[in-house]
Structure formats: C-alpha cells, structure tokens
Design a protein around this motif. Structure first.
Motif, PDB file in Angstrom:
ATOM      1  N   LEU A 159      -3.287  47.651  55.327  1.00  0.00           N
ATOM      2  CA  LEU A 159      -3.486  46.920  54.072  1.00  0.00           C
ATOM      3  C   LEU A 159      -3.484  47.838  52.849  1.00  0.00           C
ATOM      4  O   LEU A 159      -4.010  47.472  51.795  1.00  0.00           O
ATOM      5  CB  LEU A 159      -4.803  46.133  54.134  1.00  0.00           C
ATOM      6  CG  LEU A 159      -4.897  45.068  55.227  1.00  0.00           C
ATOM      7  CD1 LEU A 159      -6.239  44.355  55.164  1.00  0.00           C
ATOM      8  CD2 LEU A 159      -3.754  44.049  55.118  1.00  0.00           C
ATOM      9  N   ALA A 160      -2.866  48.992  52.972  1.00  0.00           N
ATOM     10  CA  ALA A 160      -2.843  49.930  51.854  1.00  0.00           C
ATOM     11  C   ALA A 160      -2.154  49.347  50.621  1.00  0.00           C
ATOM     12  O   ALA A 160      -2.418  49.785  49.495  1.00  0.00           O
ATOM     13  CB  ALA A 160      -2.160  51.232  52.270  1.00  0.00           C
ATOM     14  N   ASP A 161      -1.279  48.357  50.803  1.00  0.00           N
ATOM     15  CA  ASP A 161      -0.606  47.720  49.663  1.00  0.00           C
ATOM     16  C   ASP A 161      -1.554  46.858  48.836  1.00  0.00           C
ATOM     17  O   ASP A 161      -1.185  46.400  47.748  1.00  0.00           O
ATOM     18  CB  ASP A 161       0.546  46.831  50.153  1.00  0.00           C
ATOM     19  CG  ASP A 161       1.677  47.625  50.771  1.00  0.00           C
ATOM     20  OD1 ASP A 161       1.704  48.853  50.592  1.00  0.00           O
ATOM     21  OD2 ASP A 161       2.533  47.015  51.447  1.00  0.00           O
ATOM     22  N   PHE A 162      -2.756  46.616  49.341  1.00  0.00           N
ATOM     23  CA  PHE A 162      -3.670  45.673  48.692  1.00  0.00           C
ATOM     24  C   PHE A 162      -4.801  46.390  47.955  1.00  0.00           C
ATOM     25  O   PHE A 162      -5.874  45.811  47.746  1.00  0.00           O
ATOM     26  CB  PHE A 162      -4.230  44.699  49.731  1.00  0.00           C
ATOM     27  CG  PHE A 162      -3.192  43.736  50.238  1.00  0.00           C
ATOM     28  CD1 PHE A 162      -3.006  42.502  49.637  1.00  0.00           C
ATOM     29  CD2 PHE A 162      -2.367  44.088  51.298  1.00  0.00           C
ATOM     30  CE1 PHE A 162      -2.036  41.625  50.090  1.00  0.00           C
ATOM     31  CE2 PHE A 162      -1.398  43.211  51.766  1.00  0.00           C
ATOM     32  CZ  PHE A 162      -1.223  41.980  51.153  1.00  0.00           C
ATOM     33  N   ARG A 163      -4.560  47.605  47.531  1.00  0.00           N
ATOM     34  CA  ARG A 163      -5.559  48.315  46.746  1.00  0.00           C
ATOM     35  C   ARG A 163      -5.817  47.583  45.432  1.00  0.00           C
ATOM     36  O   ARG A 163      -4.871  47.162  44.762  1.00  0.00           O
ATOM     37  CB  ARG A 163      -5.087  49.741  46.441  1.00  0.00           C
ATOM     38  CG  ARG A 163      -4.944  50.631  47.677  1.00  0.00           C
ATOM     39  CD  ARG A 163      -4.390  51.987  47.304  1.00  0.00           C
ATOM     40  NE  ARG A 163      -4.164  52.810  48.474  1.00  0.00           N
ATOM     41  CZ  ARG A 163      -5.063  53.656  48.995  1.00  0.00           C
ATOM     42  NH1 ARG A 163      -6.253  53.761  48.406  1.00  0.00           N
ATOM     43  NH2 ARG A 163      -4.782  54.368  50.056  1.00  0.00           N
ATOM     44  N   PRO A 164      -7.057  47.419  45.041  1.00  0.00           N
ATOM     45  CA  PRO A 164      -7.352  46.731  43.777  1.00  0.00           C
ATOM     46  C   PRO A 164      -6.931  47.586  42.584  1.00  0.00           C
ATOM     47  O   PRO A 164      -6.962  48.821  42.639  1.00  0.00           O
ATOM     48  CB  PRO A 164      -8.875  46.540  43.822  1.00  0.00           C
ATOM     49  CG  PRO A 164      -9.359  47.630  44.731  1.00  0.00           C
ATOM     50  CD  PRO A 164      -8.277  47.840  45.748  1.00  0.00           C
ATOM     51  N   GLU A 165      -6.539  46.933  41.519  1.00  0.00           N
ATOM     52  CA  GLU A 165      -6.118  47.642  40.316  1.00  0.00           C
ATOM     53  C   GLU A 165      -7.314  47.889  39.392  1.00  0.00           C
ATOM     54  O   GLU A 165      -8.303  47.155  39.406  1.00  0.00           O
ATOM     55  CB  GLU A 165      -5.051  46.825  39.576  1.00  0.00           C
ATOM     56  CG  GLU A 165      -3.773  46.632  40.371  1.00  0.00           C
ATOM     57  CD  GLU A 165      -2.734  45.835  39.604  1.00  0.00           C
ATOM     58  OE1 GLU A 165      -3.047  45.385  38.481  1.00  0.00           O
ATOM     59  OE2 GLU A 165      -1.617  45.646  40.124  1.00  0.00           O
ATOM     60  N   GLY A 166      -7.193  48.933  38.575  1.00  0.00           N
ATOM     61  CA  GLY A 166      -8.181  49.192  37.540  1.00  0.00           C
ATOM     62  C   GLY A 166      -9.488  49.762  38.019  1.00  0.00           C
ATOM     63  O   GLY A 166     -10.507  49.637  37.324  1.00  0.00           O
ATOM     64  N   VAL A 167      -9.518  50.365  39.211  1.00  0.00           N
ATOM     65  CA  VAL A 167     -10.760  50.959  39.702  1.00  0.00           C
ATOM     66  C   VAL A 167     -10.602  52.473  39.765  1.00  0.00           C
ATOM     67  O   VAL A 167      -9.487  53.007  39.776  1.00  0.00           O
ATOM     68  CB  VAL A 167     -11.132  50.408  41.101  1.00  0.00           C
ATOM     69  CG1 VAL A 167     -11.301  48.897  41.054  1.00  0.00           C
ATOM     70  CG2 VAL A 167     -10.098  50.811  42.152  1.00  0.00           C
ATOM     71  N   HIS A 168     -11.733  53.157  39.790  1.00  0.00           N
ATOM     72  CA  HIS A 168     -11.721  54.614  39.933  1.00  0.00           C
ATOM     73  C   HIS A 168     -11.044  54.961  41.252  1.00  0.00           C
ATOM     74  O   HIS A 168     -11.397  54.423  42.314  1.00  0.00           O
ATOM     75  CB  HIS A 168     -13.152  55.141  39.924  1.00  0.00           C
ATOM     76  CG  HIS A 168     -13.274  56.608  40.187  1.00  0.00           C
ATOM     77  ND1 HIS A 168     -12.847  57.563  39.288  1.00  0.00           N
ATOM     78  CD2 HIS A 168     -13.781  57.281  41.262  1.00  0.00           C
ATOM     79  CE1 HIS A 168     -13.087  58.766  39.790  1.00  0.00           C
ATOM     80  NE2 HIS A 168     -13.648  58.620  40.978  1.00  0.00           N
TER      81      HIS A 168
ATOM     82  N   LEU B 288     -13.439  49.909  50.770  1.00  0.00           N
ATOM     83  CA  LEU B 288     -13.161  50.916  49.748  1.00  0.00           C
ATOM     84  C   LEU B 288     -11.681  50.968  49.409  1.00  0.00           C
ATOM     85  O   LEU B 288     -11.305  51.234  48.266  1.00  0.00           O
ATOM     86  CB  LEU B 288     -13.633  52.289  50.224  1.00  0.00           C
ATOM     87  CG  LEU B 288     -15.133  52.531  50.186  1.00  0.00           C
ATOM     88  CD1 LEU B 288     -15.475  53.865  50.841  1.00  0.00           C
ATOM     89  CD2 LEU B 288     -15.647  52.495  48.748  1.00  0.00           C
ATOM     90  N   VAL B 289     -10.826  50.706  50.381  1.00  0.00           N
ATOM     91  CA  VAL B 289      -9.381  50.737  50.134  1.00  0.00           C
ATOM     92  C   VAL B 289      -8.896  49.442  49.496  1.00  0.00           C
ATOM     93  O   VAL B 289      -8.134  49.471  48.518  1.00  0.00           O
ATOM     94  CB  VAL B 289      -8.618  51.009  51.450  1.00  0.00           C
ATOM     95  CG1 VAL B 289      -7.112  50.802  51.261  1.00  0.00           C
ATOM     96  CG2 VAL B 289      -8.888  52.437  51.924  1.00  0.00           C
ATOM     97  N   VAL B 290      -9.326  48.288  50.007  1.00  0.00           N
ATOM     98  CA  VAL B 290      -8.747  47.012  49.559  1.00  0.00           C
ATOM     99  C   VAL B 290      -9.635  46.254  48.587  1.00  0.00           C
ATOM    100  O   VAL B 290      -9.183  45.263  47.993  1.00  0.00           O
ATOM    101  CB  VAL B 290      -8.406  46.112  50.767  1.00  0.00           C
ATOM    102  CG1 VAL B 290      -7.508  46.839  51.741  1.00  0.00           C
ATOM    103  CG2 VAL B 290      -9.663  45.592  51.468  1.00  0.00           C
TER     104      VAL B 290
END
Length: 561
Positions: free
Chosen positions: A171-180, A297-299
């Motif tokens: 699910l590495a493609d599902f990282r949230p945007e705008g986070v540290h 933490l990843v998604v």
C-alpha cells in the motif's frame, strides 16, 4: 464445534465418498473437464468485496464440490465459523479465543467474551495508536536532542514483521499527502545484519524504534532492541548534553507494542509510548491492531481503517453466506481436495503485481505455522496429510526461476495466481500512464497465459506438430486465480481475511488447532539452551556428536580472532 471427538476426518462418510470419487476423477485431464462443461467458469467463480475467485481450473467437477461441501457439514464447519466469530475458546491447547476478527469490528459493534465487551478496548488501542501516528505525521515527535523523527525502524519477527512489512509495501501508493515525511523500515533477523546496515546510515537524533513483541521475551527482537538502545545512548552522548541521558533516549526513541505492559515498562518503554494488544490475538493474525502501527505510519489512519473495513466485509461474508457460495470455504475445500485426495503436497503463491512482493512470505507463516500440525485437537496422531509445503514469489520473476518445474517437473504443484484488474488510473501524464498500463496488460497476459498452459499443456498451442519429448507439456496442473478490482486498502484487507478464514476452515476439517505453534516454541527453548553452551555456560557432553562438533568449530574460530 467440529467433528465428534470420537471420529477423525478420514472416517467421516463424505471423506470415504471423496476417496472413491477421486479414484474416478484423478485421471481425468483438466482439458476434458473444460470441454465437457461450457458453463464451468460461472459454476466455479464467486465475487465479493472487490475480489473475484476463479476456481474453475481446479481438477474437480460439480460432484466433487457437492461431496466436499458434505464433508464440511459433517466436520462442523458452520458451527466452527460461529464459534470463531463469537469469541468461543477455539484455541483449545491454550484455552482461549482467537479474536483477530474483533480487531476489525466497527466501533458500534459489540462482542461479549467472558462477560466483557471487547470492542471498546480494541478501539481505545486504535485511538492511542492514532495519537502517536498523528504526532509523528505532524513532525511533533522529537528525539532526545529536539529534532523531529524521520526514520522509524520496526523491530519484530514473525507476525510482528511479516504482516506489517507485506502491507506497507503493498500500500505504499496510499501515503497521505501533506504530512511530515516518515520512512518506515524493518529489522527482524537476530544476526544483526539489517541493524548493522541501518545503524551505519541513519541519524540517531531522528530515528525511532518500534519494539513489537507479543510476549516481550522474543530473543530475536530484544537482541536488536538492545543493540539499538546502546547505539542511541552512545551516539547521542557525543552531543555533550545531559538531555541525552539513557532514560530520555529510551523515552523519546522507543515505542513498545505488546500484550505484556509490565515487561515493556521493565525494559524501559515509557507508559505513554506503549501500545497494547491481547493474548487472544495470535502473532500471525495481529496486523489488524497495534502491531499494524508501521502500516498506519505509511498509509495514515484513514486508510488503515479502510484496510480494517475490507477485512470486516470478508468476515461478514464468511459468517453469513451459505457454504456453497462462501469464498473462504470454497478456497479451503479446493485445498482439501488437492492435498488429501489428489495427493498434491506443494502449493505456490504467484502474485502478478510488484506491490505484493511479500505476500507469499506472509502466507507461508499464516498457513504453515497455523496448519503444520500432526496431532488432532484431542491429542491423537494424524494419519492423513495436513498443510502442504507453501512457497512463492512474484509471478513475472518466478517465470524465469521455478516455472520450469511447474510445467515439466515430476512434482505436482497447485498455484494461486493473484492480480489486480486495474492499475495506474491515477498517473497524471498521459504518455506515462499509457506506457504503464501497457506494462500492466503485459503482466496480466502472462498471468492468464501461465495458468492456461498449466491447465492445458500442449493443447494451449495452436500448432501441435511433431516435437521431441523435452518440448512437450503435460498440463493438468490445477490453479486458482484471485483478481482484485484494484489493489486498495479495502481489497487487500479482504484478500488477507479470505486466506485467514481459508486456513481456519481447513484446520476444522483436519481437526487441528490453527492458533498455537508449539513447534516454534520448542525451537526457541532449545536455542536458548544451546546459546548457553556456546557461551561456555552449559554442558556440551550432553549433546549429540554433530552438535558438539559444530560448537567446537565455533569455539576454534573464536580462538583465532
């Protein structure tokens, strides 16, 4: 809950019927089964939760399935499903429930176990995990010298490693945007090779370790944790500040995840940085709860909850749909047929999507640690086969590795092909999207073609002219194909849950307990005793000649250092 204690599965009437039926069917080629039944695809295909399960390439017919469903009824599978999902003590050797499905129940659900509703505690643990994730994603988690965390290393082994590793990669493609930005890494090997690499590259000021161990006694994990603690305290002391004391370092650079909070505290993990799960969650079934911290933490937590929801949708299907249309049940019955009646003892998992690179390794533990048993739940020795040897690799790579054996070897193998139907829809650049979609079609072409050739052999070729024997293919190798509408947190959750339930159904039919792992525990015990001897704190003369020779070779090597 299952078959009567006086009866073993191989004495049940349906088992005897299947033996006779197998004698009649085992010599019938798959190409004949397809030729005799134009509606075979519709008959043996089911869909739910964004998944399509194609069992039409199994070496069976409608009569086979009817007999297998009768076996499931006689083995008490219906009651066993209810017992599992309602919190009964299905883990018989440890006298406790197996409530991994409770970890994905929605907040408004209720599940009373031993007089207590377990759902509130589950969601409380998820809320605590969400707080830690939010703090890290906001860049507010500071190390001992005040810098925000950038690298998180998960220290765990087995179920504390394989599941989170597999899902974070998938699910590495599902990282949230705008986070540290946080990079998540995994260290599981007790030999220190992974740790040595990380410690040579990472900045101790910005590295956090997640110490994941159900018992908090696993030597593999604790040895890595001790190395990490020493590395942090020694390196951070160089910055010349009392703020980098050992106590502060452990507090700011370690999170603990365990069913034993007292052991986490004893090791030094701050209570505020402890995440809990329960002894009714087996390690290989634990990624749905706080062991899934690396996944979150990843998604992000929103996608993590989608992951749980996908699994729960499969739980609902498993609980409510009749056995004849129940996808985990049908998948399990295909395995029973192959192992016990067609005598196929090898099973290969072949995903055709690079994101599922670690899925085979995950299933290896799930299936072989759960069902690699030779004693019934009543303690009787088994005289029939249980779990097959399971292995796999990414299909496109495996084609250039071990498919030769699949097509022309002497060992029969059943294969699971897994692929998403859609991919790369979100790529913005038109030309790049077109190229990537063409590559996805190439992967699907290979996936579908390989299962077809395994089924038909030479008959898959348009020109079946004269050829030497070494260029001929017998076919008749059974396979299952699982298609995901698209690989998402939800469909991945459903996929994993389907295989979990498959393992449970097979265990119930084989009359074994899939929720203990005493063979693993024995290995740990003997390893601990051997370690003492290696360190000259035990009696070597009690060992066999081979073990003595190996240890003496190690001692000799040490003497030459």
């Amino acid at each position: 809950m299952a078959s009567a204690s006086s009866a073993t599965p191989d004495t049940l009437p349906a088992w005897q019927t299947l033996r006779t039926h197998a004698d009649q069917l085992k010599h019938v080629h798959l190409k004949t089964l397809f030729g005799d039944d134009p509606g075979r695809w519709q008959c043996f295909t089911r869909q739910v939760a964004g998944l399509t399960l194609d069992l039409s390439k199994q070496r069976w017919d409608e009569d086979t399935l009817e007999h297998l469903l009768a076996l499931a009824e006689e083995a008490g599978v219906r009651g066993a499903i209810q017992a599992l999902l309602s919190g009964k003590r299905v883990n018989t050797s440890e006298n406790r429930p197996a409530l991994h499905t409770a970890l994905r129940l929605p907040r408004d659900a209720s599940l009373i176990v031993d007089g207590e509703d377990v759902v509130p505690a589950v969601h409380e643990s998820l809320e605590r995990m969400a707080e830690l994730v939010e703090k890290l994603h906001a860049g507010q988690w500071r190390g001992a010298t005040g810098k925000p965390i950038e690298d998180v290393v998960n220290l765990g082994v087995g179920g504390s490693d394989l599941g989170p590793l597999m899902v974070t990669h998938a699910l590495a493609d599902f990282r949230p945007e705008g986070v540290h930005p946080i990079e998540v890494h995994f260290a599981s090997t007790m030999d220190g090779s992974q740790m040595a690499d990380y410690l040579s590259r990472f900045n101790p000021e910005t590295t956090l370790f997640v110490l994941s161990s159900k018992s908090f006694t696993t030597i593999d994990t604790l040895s890595n944790a001790d190395t990490a603690r020493d590395w942090l305290t020694n390196r951070l002391a160089r910055y010349g500040s009392m703020s980098a004391s050992a106590e502060l370092v452990v507090r700011q650079h370690f999170i603990g995840v365990s069913a034993c909070p007292e052991k986490m505290s004893e090791w030094g993990v701050a209570p505020a940085h402890q995440l809990r799960f329960w002894d009714w969650v087996g390690g290989r079934y634990s990624l749905w709860g706080t062991i899934g911290l690396p996944i979150a933490l990843v998604v992000g937590m929103a996608n993590f909850h989608e992951f749980l929801a996908g699994a729960h949708s499969m739980d609902e299907h498993f609980a409510k749909v009749p056995l004849a249309d129940n996808m985990p049940v049908l998948l399990a019955l295909a395995g029973i047929w192959n192992v016990n009646f067609l005598d196929i003892r090898a099973h290969s998992i072949l995903p055709y999507d690079g994101r599922l690179e670690y899925f085979a390794a995950y299933l290896e533990q799930l299936e072989m640690e759960s069902n690699g048993k030779s004693v019934t739940r009543q303690g009787n020795t088994i005289n029939y086969s249980t779990c097959p040897v399971l292995w796999g690799q990414l299909g496109p790579n495996a084609q250039h590795a071990f498919y030769q054996l699949l097509h022309q070897g002497t060992q029969p193998v059943v294969c699971d092909f897994i692929a998403p139907l859609r991919r790369y829809d979100e790529v913005e650049n038109h030309d790049t999207r077109a190229h990537l979609k063409a590559q996805h079609r190439l992967a699907l072409s290979n996936c579908f073609a390989q299962s077809r050739v395994l089924m038909l052999g030479d008959d898959a070729l348009d020109d079946d002219g004269p050829r030497p024997q070494h260029k001929r293919y017998r076919g008749n190798q059974p396979s299952t194909t699982v298609l995901l509408d698209k690989l998402t947190p939800s469909t991945l959750g459903a996929l994993i849950a389907m295989y979990e339930h498959k393992v449970f159904v097979q265990a119930m039919i084989w009359d074994i307990n899939p929720f203990d792992q005493w063979g693993v525990e024995l290995g740990k015990k003997i390893a601990g005793e051997t370690q003492k001897i290696l360190e000259h704190d035990g009696e070597i003369q009690s060992l066999d000649a081979s073990s003595r020779g190996l240890i003496e070779a190690f001692w000799a090597a040490e003497d030459h250092e």
